[in-house]
Design a protein around this motif. Structure first.
Motif, short mmCIF file in Angstrom:
data_model
loop_
_atom_site.label_atom_id
_atom_site.label_comp_id
_atom_site.label_asym_id
_atom_site.label_seq_id
_atom_site.Cartn_x
_atom_site.Cartn_y
_atom_site.Cartn_z
N LEU A 20 0.83 -1.21 0.00
CA LEU A 20 0.00 0.00 0.00
C LEU A 20 0.86 1.26 0.00
CD1 LEU A 20 -2.67 -1.17 2.60
CD2 LEU A 20 -3.18 -0.56 0.24
N TYR A 21 1.86 1.26 0.86
CA TYR A 21 2.73 2.45 0.98
C TYR A 21 3.43 2.75 -0.34
CZ TYR A 21 6.65 5.41 2.23
OH TYR A 21 7.57 6.43 2.26
N LEU A 22 4.01 1.74 -0.97
CA LEU A 22 4.75 1.96 -2.22
C LEU A 22 3.85 2.45 -3.34
CD1 LEU A 22 7.15 -1.14 -2.20
CD2 LEU A 22 7.73 1.24 -1.70
N ASN A 23 2.57 2.15 -3.25
CA ASN A 23 1.64 2.55 -4.30
C ASN A 23 0.98 3.91 -4.07
OD1 ASN A 23 1.06 0.48 -6.59
ND2 ASN A 23 1.34 -0.78 -4.77
N VAL A 24 0.99 4.40 -2.84
CA VAL A 24 0.33 5.69 -2.57
C VAL A 24 1.31 6.80 -2.23
CG1 VAL A 24 -1.79 4.54 -1.81
CG2 VAL A 24 -0.10 5.28 -0.10
N ALA A 25 2.57 6.47 -2.03
CA ALA A 25 3.56 7.48 -1.66
C ALA A 25 3.76 8.49 -2.79
CB ALA A 25 4.89 6.83 -1.31
N GLU A 26 3.90 9.76 -2.40
CA GLU A 26 4.20 10.79 -3.39
C GLU A 26 5.66 10.66 -3.80
OE1 GLU A 26 3.18 15.50 -3.94
OE2 GLU A 26 4.04 14.88 -2.02
N TRP A 27 5.91 10.71 -5.15
CA TRP A 27 7.26 10.47 -5.63
C TRP A 27 7.75 11.55 -6.58
CZ3 TRP A 27 7.32 4.98 -4.07
CH2 TRP A 27 8.59 4.57 -3.66
N GLY A 28 7.14 12.71 -6.52
CA GLY A 28 7.61 13.78 -7.38
C GLY A 28 6.59 14.88 -7.54
N ASP A 29 7.03 15.95 -8.15
CA ASP A 29 6.16 17.09 -8.40
C ASP A 29 5.16 16.74 -9.50
OD1 ASP A 29 5.17 19.58 -8.10
OD2 ASP A 29 6.85 20.65 -9.00
N ARG A 30 4.12 17.53 -9.62
CA ARG A 30 3.11 17.38 -10.66
C ARG A 30 2.33 16.07 -10.60
NH1 ARG A 30 5.18 20.74 -15.91
NH2 ARG A 30 6.33 22.33 -14.77
N GLY A 31 2.12 15.56 -9.38
CA GLY A 31 1.19 14.45 -9.22
C GLY A 31 1.74 13.06 -9.41
N ILE A 32 3.05 12.86 -9.24
CA ILE A 32 3.63 11.52 -9.39
C ILE A 32 3.41 10.75 -8.09
CG2 ILE A 32 5.70 10.19 -9.91
CD1 ILE A 32 4.75 11.95 -12.19
N PHE A 33 2.56 9.73 -8.14
CA PHE A 33 2.28 8.91 -6.96
C PHE A 33 2.49 7.43 -7.29
CE2 PHE A 33 0.18 12.75 -5.63
CZ PHE A 33 0.24 12.73 -4.25
N GLY A 34 3.11 6.72 -6.34
CA GLY A 34 3.31 5.28 -6.50
C GLY A 34 4.58 4.95 -7.25
N ILE A 35 5.15 3.80 -6.91
CA ILE A 35 6.44 3.42 -7.46
C ILE A 35 6.38 3.08 -8.94
CG2 ILE A 35 6.16 0.99 -6.73
CD1 ILE A 35 9.41 3.11 -7.12
N GLU A 36 5.28 2.52 -9.43
CA GLU A 36 5.21 2.17 -10.85
C GLU A 36 5.23 3.43 -11.72
OE1 GLU A 36 4.76 -0.76 -14.06
OE2 GLU A 36 5.59 -0.71 -12.03
N THR A 37 4.44 4.41 -11.35
CA THR A 37 4.42 5.67 -12.08
C THR A 37 5.78 6.37 -11.98
OG1 THR A 37 2.07 5.96 -11.64
CG2 THR A 37 3.28 7.91 -12.30
N ALA A 38 6.37 6.35 -10.79
CA ALA A 38 7.68 6.99 -10.60
C ALA A 38 8.75 6.31 -11.44
CB ALA A 38 8.07 6.93 -9.12
N SER A 39 8.72 4.99 -11.50
CA SER A 39 9.72 4.25 -12.27
C SER A 39 9.65 4.58 -13.75
CB SER A 39 9.53 2.75 -12.05
OG SER A 39 10.55 2.02 -12.70
#
Length: 236
Positions: free
Chosen positions: A162-181
């Motif tokens: 859950l944490y890895l998928n909902v954590a904020e990972w960048g500006d402009r709405g990047i959330f979750g590790i898959e999107t960040a990757s």
């Protein structure tokens, strides 16, 4: 006199009945249901909604970007890097790292501020899912109760997923590790290598200020620390 006493008793009984029936409603109002998270993935979190309100106030046309991924489809290097960076005692504690809280409290006392850091992944998850970023004492109490519920009801693997998928990972709405990757490295989270994992983990304390791809001294220093710990532990 007797009538007044009987009336007082009746009023107390009525008040007690109201409290008994209202208690579940009030609890659900302040402490949302956690058990549904065993199998259901959350939709938009409280923190995502907070960001949307912030963007609207600032006139920014950003949107939430998130793609859910199961824990089995996340690079083990990324998982290890995040645990080293954010919560090294995750597998052994029950939601709270009391040594970290004590150190954070001592810093708060010296700085004469109430921040109370030292948050575990479980605490961060509770905040992201249900609460605001406010650091007032009432919110911290709610966070503590929700953290206890999360640790009681969910498995450690589910909490981490859950944490890895909902954590904020960048500006402009990047959330979750898959999107960040995909955003930073152009590939799925399953394919992240140790260096990339360390850099992504290094920015979690402030992902809007720091970019994993930047030449920032902070990112370089923190990612090197995380990577070296991974080497010493035989992860790499």
């Amino acid at each position: 006199m007797k009538r007044a006493k009987r009336k007082s008793i009746k009023q107390k009984i009525v008040l007690l009945v109201i409290v008994i029936f209202a208690a579940p409603f009030l609890y659900s109002l302040f402490f949302p249901d956690v058990s549904s998270l065993k199998k259901e993935n959350p939709g938009k979190t409280a923190f995502m909604e907070y960001r949307e309100r912030e963007w609207k106030r600032e006139g920014k046309n950003y949107r939430i970007q998130q793609k859910w991924v199961p824990l089995s489809m996340v690079s083990p290097y990324l998982i290890k890097a995040v645990l080293i960076a954010e919560d090294d005692k995750f597998w052994s504690h029950e939601g709270f790292d009391y040594n970290a809280i004590q150190k954070a409290l001592e810093k708060d006392i010296k700085a004469k501020k109430f921040k109370l850091g030292g948050s575990t992944i479980s605490q961060q998850l509770a905040k992201n899912l249900f609460l605001s970023p406010s650091k007032n004492p009432v919110r911290k109490i709610r966070e503590a109760i929700l953290t206890w519920r999360i640790e009681t009801v969910l498995t450690k693997k589910r909490i981490l997923e859950l944490y890895l998928n909902v954590a904020e990972w960048g500006d402009r709405g990047i959330f979750g590790i898959e999107t960040a990757s995909w955003h930073y490295y152009g590939k799925p989270a399953a394919q992240l290598n140790p260096e990339e994992a360390a850099r992504l983990a290094s920015v979690l304390p402030n992902p809007r200020k720091y970019n994993p791809l930047s030449d920032s001294r902070y990112v370089a220093h923190r990612s090197n620390l995380i990577y070296n710990i991974m080497v010493r532990r035989g992860i790499v």
